[in-house]
Design a protein around this motif. Structure first.
Motif, PDB file in Angstrom:
ATOM      1  N   ALA A  68       0.816  -1.210   0.000  1.00  0.00           N
ATOM      2  CA  ALA A  68       0.000   0.000   0.000  1.00  0.00           C
ATOM      3  C   ALA A  68       0.852   1.264   0.000  1.00  0.00           C
ATOM      4  O   ALA A  68       0.511   2.252  -0.662  1.00  0.00           O
ATOM      5  N   VAL A  69       1.962   1.246   0.721  1.00  0.00           N
ATOM      6  CA  VAL A  69       2.772   2.450   0.872  1.00  0.00           C
ATOM      7  C   VAL A  69       3.773   2.632  -0.268  1.00  0.00           C
ATOM      8  O   VAL A  69       3.958   3.741  -0.774  1.00  0.00           O
ATOM      9  N   LEU A  70       4.433   1.553  -0.681  1.00  0.00           N
ATOM     10  CA  LEU A  70       5.514   1.664  -1.668  1.00  0.00           C
ATOM     11  C   LEU A  70       5.096   1.340  -3.100  1.00  0.00           C
ATOM     12  O   LEU A  70       5.815   1.691  -4.037  1.00  0.00           O
ATOM     13  N   GLU A  71       3.992   0.634  -3.273  1.00  0.00           N
ATOM     14  CA  GLU A  71       3.523   0.207  -4.584  1.00  0.00           C
ATOM     15  C   GLU A  71       4.624  -0.475  -5.403  1.00  0.00           C
ATOM     16  O   GLU A  71       4.919  -0.074  -6.534  1.00  0.00           O
ATOM     17  N   PRO A  72       5.247  -1.523  -4.849  1.00  0.00           N
ATOM     18  CA  PRO A  72       6.301  -2.221  -5.586  1.00  0.00           C
ATOM     19  C   PRO A  72       5.721  -3.030  -6.747  1.00  0.00           C
ATOM     20  O   PRO A  72       4.506  -3.229  -6.830  1.00  0.00           O
ATOM     21  N   ASP A  73       6.606  -3.511  -7.604  1.00  0.00           N
ATOM     22  CA  ASP A  73       6.187  -4.350  -8.723  1.00  0.00           C
ATOM     23  C   ASP A  73       5.951  -5.795  -8.284  1.00  0.00           C
ATOM     24  O   ASP A  73       5.363  -6.574  -9.028  1.00  0.00           O
ATOM     25  N   GLY A  74       6.410  -6.152  -7.104  1.00  0.00           N
ATOM     26  CA  GLY A  74       6.244  -7.497  -6.568  1.00  0.00           C
ATOM     27  C   GLY A  74       7.058  -7.641  -5.297  1.00  0.00           C
ATOM     28  O   GLY A  74       7.559  -6.653  -4.751  1.00  0.00           O
ATOM     29  N   PHE A  75       7.199  -8.878  -4.826  1.00  0.00           N
ATOM     30  CA  PHE A  75       7.959  -9.159  -3.610  1.00  0.00           C
ATOM     31  C   PHE A  75       8.800 -10.404  -3.797  1.00  0.00           C
ATOM     32  O   PHE A  75       8.404 -11.331  -4.511  1.00  0.00           O
ATOM     33  N   SER A  76       9.942 -10.434  -3.124  1.00  0.00           N
ATOM     34  CA  SER A  76      10.676 -11.669  -2.898  1.00  0.00           C
ATOM     35  C   SER A  76      10.571 -11.919  -1.402  1.00  0.00           C
ATOM     36  O   SER A  76      10.910 -11.043  -0.597  1.00  0.00           O
ATOM     37  N   THR A  77      10.063 -13.061  -1.045  1.00  0.00           N
ATOM     38  CA  THR A  77       9.898 -13.424   0.360  1.00  0.00           C
ATOM     39  C   THR A  77      10.597 -14.745   0.567  1.00  0.00           C
ATOM     40  O   THR A  77      10.311 -15.709  -0.139  1.00  0.00           O
ATOM     41  N   PHE A  78      11.525 -14.781   1.532  1.00  0.00           N
ATOM     42  CA  PHE A  78      12.305 -16.002   1.724  1.00  0.00           C
ATOM     43  C   PHE A  78      12.895 -16.057   3.120  1.00  0.00           C
ATOM     44  O   PHE A  78      12.965 -15.057   3.825  1.00  0.00           O
ATOM     45  N   HIS A  79      13.295 -17.249   3.490  1.00  0.00           N
ATOM     46  CA  HIS A  79      14.049 -17.411   4.727  1.00  0.00           C
ATOM     47  C   HIS A  79      15.275 -18.234   4.392  1.00  0.00           C
ATOM     48  O   HIS A  79      15.310 -18.967   3.404  1.00  0.00           O
ATOM     49  N   THR A  80      16.285 -18.054   5.198  1.00  0.00           N
ATOM     50  CA  THR A  80      17.490 -18.847   5.048  1.00  0.00           C
ATOM     51  C   THR A  80      17.822 -19.435   6.407  1.00  0.00           C
ATOM     52  O   THR A  80      17.390 -18.924   7.442  1.00  0.00           O
ATOM     53  N   ASP A 132      21.503 -16.318  14.110  1.00  0.00           N
ATOM     54  CA  ASP A 132      20.907 -17.624  14.423  1.00  0.00           C
ATOM     55  C   ASP A 132      19.544 -17.484  15.090  1.00  0.00           C
ATOM     56  O   ASP A 132      19.244 -18.171  16.069  1.00  0.00           O
ATOM     57  N   HIS A 133      18.735 -16.581  14.606  1.00  0.00           N
ATOM     58  CA  HIS A 133      17.358 -16.403  15.081  1.00  0.00           C
ATOM     59  C   HIS A 133      16.485 -16.506  13.835  1.00  0.00           C
ATOM     60  O   HIS A 133      16.711 -15.783  12.858  1.00  0.00           O
ATOM     61  N   ALA A 134      15.545 -17.392  13.856  1.00  0.00           N
ATOM     62  CA  ALA A 134      14.687 -17.613  12.695  1.00  0.00           C
ATOM     63  C   ALA A 134      14.114 -16.284  12.199  1.00  0.00           C
ATOM     64  O   ALA A 134      13.690 -15.455  13.005  1.00  0.00           O
ATOM     65  N   HIS A 135      14.112 -16.109  10.888  1.00  0.00           N
ATOM     66  CA  HIS A 135      13.550 -14.891  10.322  1.00  0.00           C
ATOM     67  C   HIS A 135      13.186 -15.097   8.858  1.00  0.00           C
ATOM     68  O   HIS A 135      13.736 -15.941   8.183  1.00  0.00           O
ATOM     69  N   VAL A 136      12.232 -14.285   8.416  1.00  0.00           N
ATOM     70  CA  VAL A 136      11.792 -14.276   7.031  1.00  0.00           C
ATOM     71  C   VAL A 136      12.047 -12.883   6.476  1.00  0.00           C
ATOM     72  O   VAL A 136      11.722 -11.882   7.118  1.00  0.00           O
ATOM     73  N   HIS A 137      12.655 -12.825   5.292  1.00  0.00           N
ATOM     74  CA  HIS A 137      12.873 -11.561   4.599  1.00  0.00           C
ATOM     75  C   HIS A 137      11.643 -11.242   3.753  1.00  0.00           C
ATOM     76  O   HIS A 137      11.121 -12.117   3.057  1.00  0.00           O
TER      77      HIS A 137
END
Length: 138
Positions: free
Chosen positions: A75-87, A96-101
């Motif tokens: 809503a705020v940035l109006e991007p063309d899409g997203f990459s969502t991932f975790h490593t 070493d703390h679980a996280h999602v980008h």
């Protein structure tokens, strides 16, 4: 809180962060070394090292927060899409703390998330499929 974990320090309020969203089980904040504007992280409040082994309620909460934050960034940035991932694991991360980008993507960004690709071998795929299904059915 886990000793020497910067994300635990953020969750505890002992380290500053630009918090986008929080609830009982999760916290989302802007990455301090963003790939693009709006690059956010979603973490469970409890220290867990692997996102794929946390309990079902926490896992569901993390991915619900991913959805919520992505909607806000959309809503705020109006991007063309997203990459969502975790490593996970020492080969791909430094925390070493679980996280999602959650990474908003724009046509002119310099983000390169590419994977080398090969042709799927049917015999190898069948063996792997059988092994994984047998494990999951236990």
């Amino acid at each position: 809180m886990h000793d020497d974990c910067q994300f635990c320090e953020i969750v505890a309020g002992d380290r500053p962060a630009h918090v986008l969203y929080e609830d009982e089980l999760t916290l989302s904040f802007l990455d301090t070394n963003p790939a693009v504007v709006g690059h956010a992280l979603v973490v469970p409040r409890a220290h867990e090292e692997e996102i794929v082994t946390i309990d079902g309620a926490t896992s569901a909460a993390v991915f619900e927060t991913v959805r919520t934050v992505a909607n806000g960034l959309e809503a705020v940035l109006e991007p063309d899409g997203f990459s969502t991932f975790h490593t996970s694991g020492p080969l791909v991360g430094t925390v070493d703390h679980a996280h999602v980008h959650v990474v908003p993507r724009f046509a002119d960004d310099d983000v390169a998330l590419s994977l080398p690709r090969t042709e799927l071998d049917d015999d190898d795929a069948s063996v792997l499929t059988d092994r994984v299904r047998a494990h999951l059915e236990r």
